[in-house]
Design an enzyme around this catalytic site. Structure first.
Site, PDB file in Angstrom:
ATOM      1  N   PRO A 164       4.187 -73.929 -10.105  1.00  0.00           N
ATOM      2  CA  PRO A 164       4.705 -73.066  -9.032  1.00  0.00           C
ATOM      3  C   PRO A 164       4.744 -71.601  -9.444  1.00  0.00           C
ATOM      4  O   PRO A 164       5.101 -71.274 -10.568  1.00  0.00           O
ATOM      5  CB  PRO A 164       6.113 -73.595  -8.782  1.00  0.00           C
ATOM      6  N   GLU A 165       4.334 -70.740  -8.556  1.00  0.00           N
ATOM      7  CA  GLU A 165       4.431 -69.304  -8.770  1.00  0.00           C
ATOM      8  C   GLU A 165       5.557 -68.757  -7.891  1.00  0.00           C
ATOM      9  O   GLU A 165       6.225 -69.503  -7.203  1.00  0.00           O
ATOM     10  CB  GLU A 165       3.086 -68.631  -8.464  1.00  0.00           C
TER      11      GLU A 165
END
Ligand SMILES: [Zn+2]
Length: 283
Positions: free
Chosen positions: A2-3
């Site tokens: 996840p960013e």
């Protein structure tokens, strides 16, 4: 992995069921994830009201009435699931505990917040809210890309004299917080900057132009995440991962989307990670 937009989407999904609500019981099913949990984590969470849910870089911080904050990092494969019977709209049936349900927060409103992480690269910690900036995971992090401190002057100064490729510089969390491989590739494409170009050799004008582009790329992804939250009832129960249309990321060999450009997207490996770009549009 996840960013920032995915983490922000998770935060927005959790906020309606956590903010203002008491953690009636914290179920901690193992002693650690990537690092050991803090001492007496369950006891320090039990009975605590969540004042607000914040995000710093890729970390979620649940500020508690006790003056402590619960730090949550999703790591590589961490997921947050909302189940039970909360008043919000994002509940998903998740009745049976699963193998990798490491921490479950039973909320006063009937919601169950489950942290599930098969690879266990995620993290949870408790810290003093007032001293959050000094936490080991947060103290070295640069300005938020969507905040005022991330501006043209900051980026120009931060990149001055840097002999590293611009891609690596933008992934450096001390320069800007929360940017990862995907959104750096996307921003460099929009800015027309080759990912391997040395940061110091890019003009101040082009670096200044990167600031609004980075913001826009992230804002669009956060909006896509918001749409995924609205569709949450149909989703498979995990918050934060969503389909998003990328211009270059993952598009090796596919046509460049710049009007009139006949080239295809190229992939190179920089520091062990894939960079996607157009040879013609990015210099
Ligand atoms: Zn092109």
């Amino acid at each position: 992995m996840p960013e920032l937009p995915e983490v922000e989407t998770v935060r927005r999904g959790l906020a309606p069921v956590m903010e203002g609500t008491v953690i009636t019981r914290a179920e901690v099913n193992r002693p650690d994830l990537r690092w050991p949990f803090p001492p007496q984590m369950a006891e320090r969470l039990n009975g605590q009201r969540v004042v607000q849910l914040r995000r710093r870089s890729k970390y979620i911080l649940a500020d508690l009435l006790s003056g402590e904050s619960l730090l949550i990092h999703l790591g590589m494969s961490g997921r947050m699931l909302i189940s039970g019977d909360p008043p919000g709209q994002f509940a998903h049936s998740h009745p049976m505990p699963e193998k990798h349900d490491h921490v479950v927060l039973h909320m006063g409103n009937g919601a169950r917040i489950t942290f599930n992480d098969p690879r266990r690269f995620g993290a949870m910690d408790l810290l003093q809210t007032a001293a959050a900036d000094q936490h080991k995971l947060l103290s070295q992090i640069g300005p938020e890309p969507l905040g005022n401190a991330f501006n043209e002057a900051h980026l120009i100064a931060a990149l001055q004299g840097r002999r590293t490729p611009i891609k690596a510089a933008l992934l450096d969390q001390r320069i800007v917080a929360g940017l990862g491989n995907i959104y750096v590739c996307e921003a460099l494409y929009r800015a027309g900057i080759h990912p391997a170009r040395k940061a110091a050799r890019i003009s101040a004008r082009r670096i200044a132009a990167l600031v609004p582009i980075i913001r826009q790329v992230l804002i669009e992804a956060i909006e896509a995440g918001g749409s995924s939250l609205r569709d949450y009832r149909q989703a498979d129960g995990e918050l934060g991962y969503f389909q998003h249309r990328f211009d270059v990321y993952g598009r090796e060999g596919l046509p460049c989307r710049t009007p009139g450009c006949p080239d295809a997207i190229t992939r190179i490996v920089q520091s062990g990670r894939s960079s996607f770009y157009c040879r013609r549009c990015q210099r």
